[in-house]
Design an enzyme around this catalytic site. Structure first.
Site, PDB file in Angstrom:
ATOM      1  N   LEU A 105       0.857  -1.202  -0.218  1.00 26.24           N
ATOM      2  CA  LEU A 105      -0.070  -0.176   0.100  1.00 26.24           C
ATOM      3  C   LEU A 105       0.970   1.135  -0.136  1.00 26.24           C
ATOM      4  CD1 LEU A 105      -3.071   0.758  -0.088  1.00 26.24           C
ATOM      5  CD2 LEU A 105      -2.825   0.825   2.365  1.00 26.24           C
ATOM      6  N   ASP A 106       0.755   2.014  -1.124  1.00 28.14           N
ATOM      7  CA  ASP A 106       1.690   3.197  -1.203  1.00 28.14           C
ATOM      8  C   ASP A 106       1.952   4.028   0.048  1.00 28.14           C
ATOM      9  OD1 ASP A 106       2.442   2.327  -3.652  1.00 28.14           O
ATOM     10  OD2 ASP A 106       0.504   3.469  -4.531  1.00 28.14           O
ATOM     11  N   ARG A 107       2.792   4.669   0.252  1.00 26.54           N
ATOM     12  CA  ARG A 107       3.042   5.792   1.436  1.00 26.54           C
ATOM     13  C   ARG A 107       2.056   6.647   1.347  1.00 26.54           C
ATOM     14  NH1 ARG A 107       8.237   9.358   1.375  1.00 26.54           N
ATOM     15  NH2 ARG A 107       7.499  10.932   3.003  1.00 26.54           N
ATOM     16  N   SER A 117      -1.114   6.537   0.223  1.00 19.69           N
ATOM     17  CA  SER A 117      -2.256   5.811   0.193  1.00 19.69           C
ATOM     18  C   SER A 117      -2.638   5.389   1.917  1.00 19.69           C
ATOM     19  CB  SER A 117      -2.502   4.512  -0.714  1.00 19.69           C
ATOM     20  OG  SER A 117      -2.174   5.068  -1.792  1.00 19.69           O
TER      21      SER A 117
END
EC number: 5.4.99.20
Length: 189
Positions: free
Chosen positions: A48-50, A52
């Protein structure tokens, strides 16, 4: 030789805040999972992207991790996406049919307009511009390419402002506050 599953498999649901890296160490001193999760031996099942927010699964069971993260299993992932602009039926149709990205076409997504959800405040807040409307979408995808949801919405002319993952397969954020985690049975039926 396949590694045996742990004697006590663990599966954690974590509501990841914005600006937290989905790793346990960072040489640059940024916020990571270690700031929230004191459970040794678990690691993320997927990314999970930073920038997001939302549901991240962690486990100590490599087989379970592979089943969760491997795109061949096509576990549905549900996202609530705040986009810039007003989505029209053509843009939703394109998302539903799949869009072509620089790394090839995506699988069809489930896409629908969503009333603004009740969520925690994001820190820092999403940039607000009175002259630019924003709307929320619910997108369900069955792949996990790098920054896929953001790239899909951009490809149809709807830049993502905020991205919150609310469900992965049978697991959801239900009742989990920002930065909180809980353990659930470590199985995927």
């Amino acid at each position: 030789m396949a590694k045996a599953p742990p004697s006590e498999p663990k599966l954690l649901l974590f509501n990841k805040p914005f600006d937290v890296l989905t790793q346990f160490n960072d040489e640059q001193g940024r916020s990571t999972l270690k700031d929230f999760i004191p459970v040794p031996g678990v690691y993320p099942a997927g990314r999970l992207d930073r920038d997001s927010e939302g549901l991240l699964l962690l486990t100590n069971d490599g087989r379970l991790q592979a089943r969760i993260a491997d795109p061949r299993h096509k576990l549905p992932k549900t996202y609530w996406v705040q986009v810039e602009g007003t989505p029209d039926e053509e843009q939703l149709r394109r998302l539903r049919e799949g869009v072509t990205l620089n790394d090839g076409p995506t699988l069809p997504a489930e896409a629908r307009l969503l009333d603004e959800p009740t969520l925690w405040e994001r820190v820092p807040p999403v940039r607000f511009r009175k002259s630019v409307p924003t709307h929320w979408l619910e997108l369900v995808i069955r792949e996990g390419r790098n920054r896929q949801v953001r790239r899909m919405t951009a490809a149809v002319g709807l830049p993502t402002l905020r991205l919150v993952r609310v469900r992965i397969g049978p697991w959801s954020l239900d009742g989990l506050g920002l930065g909180e985690w809980r353990e659930v049975p470590a199985r995927l039926d």
